[in-house]
Design an enzyme around this catalytic site. Sequence first.
Site, short mmCIF file in Angstrom:
data_model
loop_
_atom_site.label_atom_id
_atom_site.label_comp_id
_atom_site.label_asym_id
_atom_site.label_seq_id
_atom_site.Cartn_x
_atom_site.Cartn_y
_atom_site.Cartn_z
N HIS A 18 8.03 20.06 -75.57
CA HIS A 18 6.88 19.23 -75.95
C HIS A 18 5.60 19.98 -75.57
O HIS A 18 5.63 20.86 -74.69
CB HIS A 18 6.92 17.89 -75.22
CG HIS A 18 7.89 16.92 -75.82
ND1 HIS A 18 8.65 16.07 -75.05
CD2 HIS A 18 8.23 16.66 -77.11
CE1 HIS A 18 9.40 15.33 -75.84
NE2 HIS A 18 9.17 15.67 -77.09
N GLY A 66 8.44 21.48 -84.54
CA GLY A 66 9.36 20.35 -84.36
C GLY A 66 9.10 19.17 -85.28
O GLY A 66 9.98 18.77 -86.04
N ASP A 71 12.97 20.52 -85.52
CA ASP A 71 14.03 19.81 -84.80
C ASP A 71 15.25 19.64 -85.69
O ASP A 71 16.39 19.81 -85.26
CB ASP A 71 13.54 18.44 -84.31
CG ASP A 71 12.45 18.54 -83.25
OD1 ASP A 71 12.39 19.56 -82.54
OD2 ASP A 71 11.66 17.58 -83.14
N ASP A 91 8.54 16.21 -72.11
CA ASP A 91 7.49 15.52 -71.37
C ASP A 91 7.82 14.03 -71.40
O ASP A 91 7.65 13.38 -72.43
CB ASP A 91 6.13 15.79 -72.01
CG ASP A 91 5.02 14.97 -71.37
OD1 ASP A 91 5.16 14.59 -70.19
OD2 ASP A 91 4.03 14.69 -72.06
N HIS A 98 7.51 11.83 -82.87
CA HIS A 98 8.79 12.29 -83.41
C HIS A 98 9.92 12.13 -82.39
O HIS A 98 10.89 12.87 -82.39
CB HIS A 98 8.67 13.74 -83.90
CG HIS A 98 8.42 14.75 -82.84
ND1 HIS A 98 7.23 14.86 -82.19
CD2 HIS A 98 9.23 15.69 -82.31
CE1 HIS A 98 7.31 15.82 -81.30
NE2 HIS A 98 8.52 16.34 -81.34
N ASP A 101 13.47 12.32 -83.51
CA ASP A 101 14.04 13.65 -83.71
C ASP A 101 14.68 14.16 -82.42
O ASP A 101 15.74 14.77 -82.45
CB ASP A 101 12.97 14.64 -84.17
CG ASP A 101 12.34 14.25 -85.49
OD1 ASP A 101 13.04 13.61 -86.31
OD2 ASP A 101 11.17 14.58 -85.71
N ARG A 107 21.87 13.36 -79.61
CA ARG A 107 23.11 12.84 -80.18
C ARG A 107 24.00 13.98 -80.66
O ARG A 107 25.21 14.02 -80.41
CB ARG A 107 22.80 11.86 -81.31
CG ARG A 107 24.03 11.20 -81.90
CD ARG A 107 23.70 10.12 -82.93
NE ARG A 107 22.84 10.57 -84.00
CZ ARG A 107 21.55 10.24 -84.13
NH1 ARG A 107 20.96 9.45 -83.27
NH2 ARG A 107 20.83 10.70 -85.13
#
Length: 132
Positions: A18, A66, A71, A91, A98, A101, A107
Amino acid sequence: MRSEPAADPRPIVALVAHDEKKADLVEFCRTHSRELSRFRLVATGTTGGRIAEALPQLEITRLKSGPLGGDQQIGALIAEERVAAMIFFVDALTPHPHDVDVKALMRLAILYDIPFALNRASAELVLKADGA
């Protein structure tokens, strides 16, 4: 994404951070540049640019930013079982538009059983592991 050498046997490590953690990830890469050079590195756009600027000796493939699809590009590499590990300096104190994402990457890391480091301490453990 630029084309990758087909015969490169090194495992891929994905690097993401981030905005508020990009400097921390660059410093992590500086500290661990020798270990990271054992891997094929891919990173989201801005993060990859910051790392490449600070450490030109590291070969790094830059994907899109990203929020602009980077991402998802990393997610696709995970789904293709091409990523050995991911380091994502998150962060936790700032909201991110997002965020879904990030959750999707988590996952996929769980589903494909790859190490997923969210901070410096866990990233150091990933690098110490054989075949990260």
